[in-house]
Design a protein around this motif. Structure first.
Motif, mmCIF file in Angstrom:
data_model
loop_
_atom_site.group_PDB
_atom_site.id
_atom_site.type_symbol
_atom_site.label_atom_id
_atom_site.label_comp_id
_atom_site.label_asym_id
_atom_site.label_seq_id
_atom_site.Cartn_x
_atom_site.Cartn_y
_atom_site.Cartn_z
ATOM 1 N N LEU A 65 -9.466 -28.159 3.209
ATOM 2 C CA LEU A 65 -10.178 -27.470 4.284
ATOM 3 C C LEU A 65 -10.789 -26.215 3.675
ATOM 4 O O LEU A 65 -10.169 -25.571 2.822
ATOM 5 N N PHE A 66 -11.967 -25.859 4.137
ATOM 6 C CA PHE A 66 -12.610 -24.666 3.582
ATOM 7 C C PHE A 66 -12.611 -23.513 4.593
ATOM 8 O O PHE A 66 -12.110 -23.657 5.711
ATOM 9 N N LYS A 67 -13.158 -22.383 4.148
ATOM 10 C CA LYS A 67 -12.950 -21.130 4.887
ATOM 11 C C LYS A 67 -13.230 -21.239 6.386
ATOM 12 O O LYS A 67 -12.389 -20.866 7.206
ATOM 13 N N ASP A 68 -14.397 -21.764 6.758
ATOM 14 C CA ASP A 68 -14.770 -21.741 8.176
ATOM 15 C C ASP A 68 -13.789 -22.521 9.035
ATOM 16 O O ASP A 68 -13.423 -22.094 10.130
ATOM 17 N N GLU A 69 -13.374 -23.676 8.513
ATOM 18 C CA GLU A 69 -12.455 -24.510 9.296
ATOM 19 C C GLU A 69 -11.067 -23.857 9.404
ATOM 20 O O GLU A 69 -10.416 -23.915 10.453
ATOM 21 N N ARG A 97 -8.420 -16.858 -6.707
ATOM 22 C CA ARG A 97 -7.927 -15.612 -6.114
ATOM 23 C C ARG A 97 -8.964 -15.037 -5.141
ATOM 24 O O ARG A 97 -8.650 -14.681 -4.011
ATOM 25 N N ASP A 98 -10.210 -14.992 -5.579
ATOM 26 C CA ASP A 98 -11.250 -14.381 -4.740
ATOM 27 C C ASP A 98 -11.471 -15.169 -3.458
ATOM 28 O O ASP A 98 -11.633 -14.592 -2.385
ATOM 29 N N TYR A 99 -11.478 -16.500 -3.590
ATOM 30 C CA TYR A 99 -11.753 -17.315 -2.398
ATOM 31 C C TYR A 99 -10.616 -17.189 -1.378
ATOM 32 O O TYR A 99 -10.857 -17.034 -0.172
ATOM 33 N N ILE A 104 -8.288 -14.815 3.685
ATOM 34 C CA ILE A 104 -7.297 -13.913 4.294
ATOM 35 C C ILE A 104 -8.002 -12.780 5.051
ATOM 36 O O ILE A 104 -7.687 -12.468 6.204
ATOM 37 N N LYS A 105 -9.017 -12.187 4.392
ATOM 38 C CA LYS A 105 -9.724 -11.058 5.018
ATOM 39 C C LYS A 105 -10.447 -11.492 6.282
ATOM 40 O O LYS A 105 -10.478 -10.768 7.279
ATOM 41 N N GLU A 106 -11.019 -12.686 6.221
ATOM 42 C CA GLU A 106 -11.764 -13.188 7.382
ATOM 43 C C GLU A 106 -10.799 -13.429 8.558
ATOM 44 O O GLU A 106 -11.123 -13.082 9.700
ATOM 45 N N ILE A 107 -9.632 -13.974 8.278
ATOM 46 C CA ILE A 107 -8.646 -14.185 9.366
ATOM 47 C C ILE A 107 -8.225 -12.832 9.929
ATOM 48 O O ILE A 107 -8.113 -12.664 11.149
ATOM 49 N N LYS A 108 -8.023 -11.849 9.065
ATOM 50 C CA LYS A 108 -7.625 -10.516 9.533
ATOM 51 C C LYS A 108 -8.732 -9.876 10.362
ATOM 52 O O LYS A 108 -8.463 -9.138 11.307
#
Ligand code: 5AD
Ligand code: SF4
Length: 323
Positions: A65-69, A97-99, A104-108
């Motif tokens: 699964l990628f970031k948006d999902e 690490r960056d991805y 994590i930052k986007e969820i926060k």
């Protein structure tokens, strides 16, 4: 101070042990159950643990699964009233690490969720970066405290290296979870007692204890799962010895037992349930063992009040009895 011989004595009377464990659970966490919404975001794994159905050599269909999902699912977790998301995967280094920091930052940014990671072994700097990005809990089960069995089931690895990672995570400031597999081939009761005392010695914040369930196609597929009573007795013993740590009624426990086993586990010391939010089709592919029976949020919302429990509205950190 509770000793190993006291533990053996208690195990002679499981009914009393479970009663005592239930009392301690109640003293520390009342009638509250902490929910953790789990997203299994990748079943790729670079490791080959002999017991695991998603080990590298397993010829299973893989997914990511990628970031948006992932962020979308995290929002659904928050909407359903849960305060913690667990991001779990095999050891998949495609997630750099960056991805992972971005996720994590986007969820926060998009939610108020506490983030727990369960992604296995990474470089020490990665752990620090994930913490700084906003992840505050980490699960890194020790699987077994029996060094010889650890080496046999984890080709080329050592228990001491796993425990070094645990130390690094603690030093960074994470709440950290250890945990074992009860009924793992080549282990016995003595090992499970040692597991619990190791978790005590290392002052872990969470103790994830689930039964071994054979997984077809793995080198250990011919071994049997333990009896559910052994699993519940061990969880109860963990509550008595560890007192205030968070102890989940694991999906493996529910898979091996039935609803009554789950309720029995909650009454015998467990205070956490982890409803599954992995998209339906992918969920089946996160097949670490056979017959996996994930717990759904609707099911949890129905059964907890019926059993006299309440879904906690706190963030679900460990409530330390002795500071
Ligand atoms: N039975 C029970 N638990 C298992 N795990 C992996 N394979 C099995 C199995 N066959 C657990 C391990 C690991 C977690 C992701 O799944 O404890 O830490
Ligand atoms: Fe990979 Fe974890 Fe399974 Fe081991 S137990 S093969 S590290 S997913």
């Amino acid at each position: 101070m509770f000793k190993k011989c006291d533990a053996k004595e208690l195990l002679k009377n499981p009914e009393m042990l479970k009663l005592e464990a239930g009392k301690i659970r109640k003293k520390v966490y009342g009638d509250e159950i902490f929910l953790r919404g789990i997203i299994e975001f990748s079943n790729y794994c670079r490791k080959n643990c002999l017991y695991c159905g998603i080990r590298k050599s397993s010829p299973i269909e893989r997914y990511r699964l990628f970031k948006d999902e992932i962020v979308y699912k995290a929002k659904i977790i928050e909407k359903s009233g849960i305060k913690t998301v667990v991001l779990q995967s095999g050891e998949d280094l495609l997630y750099t690490r960056d991805y992972l920091c971005e996720i994590i930052k986007e969820i926060k940014k998009e939610t108020h969720l506490t983030i727990t990671l369960c992604i296995g072994e990474r470089a020490p700097d990665d752990y620090k970066a994930f913490f700084d990005a906003g992840a505050k809990r980490f699960l890194i089960k020790h699987e077994t405290s029996n060094e010889k069995v650890y080496e046999r089931l984890h080709p080329g690895e050592k228990l001491s290296d796993r425990l070094k990672i645990y130390d690094q995570l603690k030093k960074i400031g994470y709440e950290v979870g250890l945990g074992n597999i009860i009924g793992l081939p080549f282990t016995d009761l003595e090992d499970y007692i040692n597991d619990i005392f190791l978790m005590k010695e290392l002052d872990c914040d969470m103790a994830g204890m689930g039964p071994f369930i054979p997984s077809g196609g793995t080198p250990l597929s011919g071994y049997s799962a333990p009896h559910i009573d052994l699993v519940i007795n061990m969880v109860a013993l963990a509550r008595v010895v560890l007192q205030d740590v968070n102890i989940p009624a694991t999906t493996a426990l529910y898979t091996l037992g039935d609803l009554s086993a789950l309720i029995n586990a909650l009454n015998s010391g467990c205070n956490v349930i982890m409803p599954n939010f992995t998209p339906e089709l992918k969920r089946k592919k996160y097949s670490i063992y056979d017959g996996k029976r994930p717990v759904s949020i609707d099911f949890v919302k129905k059964i907890l009040p019926e059993q006299g429990f309440r879904i906690s509205d706190s963030y679900g950190y460990r409530r330390r009895l002795y500071v």
